[in-house]
Each structure stands twice: as C-alpha cells, then as structure tokens.
Design an enzyme around this catalytic site. Structure first.
Site, PDB file in Angstrom:
ATOM      1  N   LYS A 267      -6.236  -6.517   6.557  1.00 44.45           N
ATOM      2  CA  LYS A 267      -5.467  -6.614   5.304  1.00 44.45           C
ATOM      3  C   LYS A 267      -4.094  -7.223   5.585  1.00 44.45           C
ATOM      4  O   LYS A 267      -3.353  -6.719   6.421  1.00 44.45           O
ATOM      5  CB  LYS A 267      -5.308  -5.228   4.671  1.00 44.45           C
ATOM      6  N   ASP A 272       3.972  -5.305  -0.610  1.00 43.21           N
ATOM      7  CA  ASP A 272       3.227  -4.640  -1.679  1.00 43.21           C
ATOM      8  C   ASP A 272       4.210  -3.919  -2.607  1.00 43.21           C
ATOM      9  O   ASP A 272       4.641  -2.805  -2.320  1.00 43.21           O
ATOM     10  CB  ASP A 272       2.231  -3.642  -1.063  1.00 43.21           C
ATOM     11  N   LYS A 279       5.662   0.226  -7.610  1.00 39.23           N
ATOM     12  CA  LYS A 279       5.958   1.407  -6.793  1.00 39.23           C
ATOM     13  C   LYS A 279       7.392   1.852  -7.067  1.00 39.23           C
ATOM     14  O   LYS A 279       8.302   1.033  -7.012  1.00 39.23           O
ATOM     15  CB  LYS A 279       5.829   1.069  -5.304  1.00 39.23           C
ATOM     16  N   ASP A 290       2.484  -3.641   5.063  1.00 43.40           N
ATOM     17  CA  ASP A 290       1.164  -3.734   4.453  1.00 43.40           C
ATOM     18  C   ASP A 290       0.346  -4.926   4.970  1.00 43.40           C
ATOM     19  O   ASP A 290      -0.789  -5.124   4.572  1.00 43.40           O
ATOM     20  CB  ASP A 290       1.321  -3.821   2.920  1.00 43.40           C
ATOM     21  N   ASP A 349      -1.744  -1.413  -8.006  1.00 46.50           N
ATOM     22  CA  ASP A 349      -1.280  -1.021  -6.674  1.00 46.50           C
ATOM     23  C   ASP A 349      -2.440  -0.814  -5.702  1.00 46.50           C
ATOM     24  O   ASP A 349      -2.235  -0.696  -4.501  1.00 46.50           O
ATOM     25  CB  ASP A 349      -0.420   0.246  -6.772  1.00 46.50           C
ATOM     26  N   GLU A 351      -4.422  -2.918  -4.459  1.00 44.52           N
ATOM     27  CA  GLU A 351      -4.694  -4.354  -4.276  1.00 44.52           C
ATOM     28  C   GLU A 351      -5.405  -4.652  -2.969  1.00 44.52           C
ATOM     29  O   GLU A 351      -6.123  -5.644  -2.866  1.00 44.52           O
ATOM     30  CB  GLU A 351      -3.370  -5.144  -4.343  1.00 44.52           C
ATOM     31  N   ARG A 353      -7.884  -3.272  -1.337  1.00 40.62           N
ATOM     32  CA  ARG A 353      -9.350  -3.268  -1.369  1.00 40.62           C
ATOM     33  C   ARG A 353      -9.901  -4.501  -2.070  1.00 40.62           C
ATOM     34  O   ARG A 353     -11.020  -4.916  -1.813  1.00 40.62           O
ATOM     35  CB  ARG A 353      -9.831  -1.969  -2.036  1.00 40.62           C
TER      36      ARG A 353
END
Ligand code: BES
Ligand code: MN
Ligand code: ZN
Length: 499
Positions: A267, A272, A279, A290, A349, A351, A353
């Site tokens: 990933k 993020d 967030k 991230d 949020d 994102e 996956r």
C-alpha cells in the site's frame, strides 16, 4: 539519505590486540566471573574489570551498563548486563546491543568493538549471535536528520563496529547479510519518514526507478493515463482528489529460472487525509506513514537482488494521495474494480483496501505462487495487538508455516487472525456487488482483509496489517522514534529460506 554511517566487520583476534574507542562485554546475572580470555585482558589492564565488578555494584541486570575508563589500546570497557541466563534470548540480545550502541554513540565514541563470545551462553549458534548483533546495532543507530539544517556537525555518528571472536570462525558472511538487511530497513525508514509534500507518488515512483536501475531490476511505472486505461476504477477513485497524480510501480527480480514468482503488493498512500471523511486532529498526524507497505516492498526486492536469492519476485505498489477536492470520490459512490466487481463506498477513509484491490487483481494475473500484501490498513490493528505485534491473515497452510517460522527469527512478532465466513455478512451491499467496510467497531482488521480476499483470485495469500507497527513512539532497543521499517526483517527471513 542513508543515515546509518556505521559499517560492521567481523574479526577473529585475541582481545589483547583490540584497539578501539570502546569494547563491549556481556555478563549474565549469575555469572559475574571472568572467562579465560577476559581474565587475560583484565590482567593486561591492571585488573580494572574484576575490581569494577567487585566494587561498583554492577549486577548485570538486563540493560544495566557500566563504563570503565581505561585509556589504553581500548579507551573504555563497557560492561553490559544481560539479566538472568535462563531468560536470555535473541530479543534480549538485540535490545542490549542496540541500547549499548546508542549509548556509546551519545557518549562520543566513533567506533567500538563487541566481544561476541561473552554474549553467547552456549545455547545459541555464534552465527546467529553475529547476525543479530550486526543488525540490531545498525537498527538502533539509525537517525533521520535529512531535514535538520542547524548544528549538523554536532550530530554524532558511529563509523565502525567490529565484532570480535576468539572462536575458530570469522563471521564475515553473517555480517554481510545483516548489513544488507539493515540497509533495507534504514532506507525504508528514510523514505517513510520523508514528509508528504516531498514524497509524492511521482517522487516514490522515480525513487523506485532509480533503485531498479542500480540493482538491475525490471521496472515499469504506470502513470494516471495508463491506470485509467487499465480500468482500475477503485485505484482511480481514491486518487482523483489529489493534484499529485497516481503511479503504479511494478518491479521484477529474476533470481531463478522456471520458478513461479512470489508477488509482494504494498500500500502506497503518500498521505491519507481521510478524503471527504476527513481525519480529525490528531488522527491526521503521521499519515505520511501510509506509504510504508509500498516502501518496504521496494527495499525488500532490492535486498533480495543484492543477496542474489534464488527466487523470482514481483513487487506491485499502487501510489496515490487520499485528499479532499471537488473531484474527490464520495461516500455512496460505486466504483468498478479492475476485476469487474462493483464496490459501494461508505467511508472515503477506507481507501487502502480500494487501491490494494486493483493492485492485488493485477498481481494475481501474473499467476504467482503466492501473493503477500503489506499495508498500513487499519487503526484497528492497534486494538488487536497494540504496538507489540503485527496481525496477519492467510489462506494457505504453506505460507502460514513460512511466516510463523520467520517471525521469531526476524524478531518481528506476528499473530494470525481468522477469516471466518460469518464476517462476509457485513460486507454485503444493497446496491453493488460488495461494500468496502464492515460494521463500525467490529473486527476491523478482519473485515478489511475479508474485502481484499475478493481480489486475489484464489492465489495463496498472506495479508500483513502494519497499521500500528509501522511507527514507533519510543526510542528503545532497535526502535527509533518514527518509521520502524516493519516487515523488512520478517520478509527477508521468509524469502531467504523460500523453497
Ligand atoms: N491508513 C489508515 C489506517 C491507519 C490508521 C494506519 C491509523 C495507521 C494509523 C486507513 O486508511 C484508514 O483510515 N482506515 C480506517 C478504516 C475505517 C474507515 C473503516 C480506520 O482504520 O479507521
Ligand atoms: Mn484512510
Ligand atoms: Zn490509509
């Protein structure tokens, strides 16, 4: 970058010949007597060691250190407590060596030697001890100073670490191996620590391209147009809200003829923000980490190539930012994944996956023998195992065995979570083939994994969620505040013995 200036070498010489800023000697609590080699050294230096042990109150508690200023060939002798012998293990060894290395550096040493034999109570192979010593000292000494501009000359660094042994073998191979793994950990930490305004998808992709060139790896970088052409609708959906355009890097290492490749998918969200489901502070902090799965994967393939491991590896890293914009994807959007499935979005949020879904399907097309993905996927990983260990899920007995065997050797703790069918229920969507999140607050690590499982196309699969272990808030043992380089040691232990 590359902030560990130290290099490690192994040397087979008598202690009497050592010339260094410091010599590190390990002691067990119930064995404060001196071995024959140490007795010789002791008398050479006028019994400083034995009298220190007698008078200073040094008890060899785990993590206790005592400095003896000798000012001869060896300037300082440092006694390191290893605690009770019955509780001694490679974790203790790594922590003591890393902490001692930091201490010596902070006290102004520029180089030091470690007397290997004093760190082995006969229960471990000297090879293993040498490997762990080199790796843990280098990991402990890591510092991220790239963005400091003041007092740069005052930053202390160790130049040289020498592992001394009286045994009839040197440990050059072990030290060389560990130096390559430590380098992969340091570079992973460097790039993960690099701020998000610098380390954009484009930046990470160029970095990977450069690294591939240096290591003779094949490298393809897909730009936003190509990603769109390939119809990776989930990946595009997430990436749309940022002016920093997405990239997908595919790296190839060929170390063996005729074997099916292993695919590693990482990933790579370079920042993020949560997207429209923004967030709140302080959860938005550290979201530069991230991208850590992608960054680890890039350095794992580099290390495999440097070590010339006899296997084939593909690394796939979707790189993008999750941002707020008029073009951002929204809750209630339906995206069409690369494998044709429609996905209902409920929270922008979640994102990671989505970009992994398309990258996993792409990796599965290469018909690999296994797919391993590494991702800072959930905050829920903190609830499951805290900062101590990394949760994983797995669909294959052989892969499970490999990770469970590699884990204790790598000193990276992992624990498996189940993929019970019952969890599928929460991913059912009223409007699309599937929803990308489960029920709020329920088994977040597992439901995220359950979603990903739809995209691996029955290929044996291992998913590692480093949402928590990616980052350290403490400076302790091999950990330094900031990025940890999680999974690099673990994966290298898995891959070095891959059959
Ligand atoms: N990158 C985060 C996961 C994360 C959170 C990693 C905190 C490290 C620290 C991921 O994209 C995310 O935001 N996940 C959400 C999913 C939720 C909306 C279903 C989470 O875990 O809160
Ligand atoms: Mn997120
Ligand atoms: Zn994320």
């Amino acid at each position: 970058m590359g902030n560990v200036a130290a290099s490690v070498k192994a040397l087979k010489i008598g202690l009497g010949k050592v010339k260094d800023d410091a010599l590190l000697v390990g002691f067990f609590k119930e064995k404060l007597g001196l071995s024959p080699e140490l007795k010789k050294l002791d008398s050479q230096f006028g019994n400083v060691i034995s009298s220190c042990i007698k008078t200073s109150g040094f008890k060899a508690e785990k993590g206790e250190f005592k400095n003896i200023y000798v000012n001869k060939n060896i300037i300082n002798i440092v006694l390191a407590g290893l605690g009770e012998e019955s509780k001694y293990n490679p974790d203790v060894l790594a922590a003591v060596i890393a902490d001692a290395s930091k201490r010596l550096r902070d006290n102004g040493a520029e180089s030091f030697s470690i007397f290997l034999d004093s760190f082995n109570n006969g229960k471990f192979k000297n090879e293993e001890i040498a490997e762990k010593m080199a790796l843990s000292s280098l990991m402990g000494l890591y510092k991220f100073t790239e963005y400091k501009t003041k007092d740069k000359d005052k930053i202390k660094n160790i130049r040289q670490i020498t592992i001394i042994t009286g045994s009839n073998k040197g440990f050059e191979n072990e030290v060389a191996y560990s130096s390559i793994v430590a380098d992969a950990v340091s570079k992973t930490r460097d790039l993960v620590n690099t701020p998000p305004n610098v380390a954009t998808p484009e930046y990470v992709a160029s970095y990977a391209k450069e690294l591939a060139k240096r290591n003779d790896l094949k490298c393809i970088v897909f730009d936003e147009k190509h990603i769109e052409k390939m119809k990776m609708g989930c990946f595009i959906g997430v990436a749309k809200g940022s002016i920093n355009k997405p990239r997908m890097v595919v790296l190839d290492y060929n170390g063996s003829k005729g074997k099916k490749p292993i695919a590693i998918v990482g990933k790579g969200v370079t920042f993020d923000s949560g997207g429209l489901n923004l967030k709140p502070y302080p959860y938005i902090l550290n979201m530069k980490d991230d991208k850590a799965g992608a960054v680890a994967a890039i350095h794992i393939i580099e290390a495999c190539s440097r070590l010339k491991l006899p296997l084939n590896l593909i690394v796939v890293t979707p790189l993008c930012e999750n941002m707020i914009d008029a073009a951002s994807y929204r809750p209630d959007d339906v995206l069409k994944a690369y494998n044709g499935m429609t996905v209902e979005i409920k929270n922008t949020d979640a994102e990671g996956r989505l970009i992994l879904a398309d990258a996993l399907s792409y990796a599965a097309e290469k018909k690999p023998q296994a797919i391993i993905d590494i991702a800072t996927l959930t905050g829920a990983s903190l609830v499951v195992l805290g900062y101590v260990g990394t949760p994983f899920v797995c669909t294959d007995e052989n892969l499970r065995k490999k990770i469970n065997e590699a884990s204790p050797k790598s000193l990276e703790k992992v624990w498996e979570l189940p993929l019970w069918e019952e969890y599928e229920e929460s991913l059912k969507s009223d409007v699309a083939d599937i929803k990308h999140i489960g029920d709020e607050g329920e088994a977040g690590v597992i439901t995220a994994a359950m979603f990903l499982k739809n995209f691996v196309n029955e290929v044996p699969w291992l998913h590692i969620d480093i949402g928590t272990t990616v980052w350290s808030k403490v400076d302790k043992g091999v950990l330094v505040k900031g990025a940890t380089g999680a999974t690099v040691r673990l994966m290298m232990e898995m891959l070095r013995e891959w059959k």
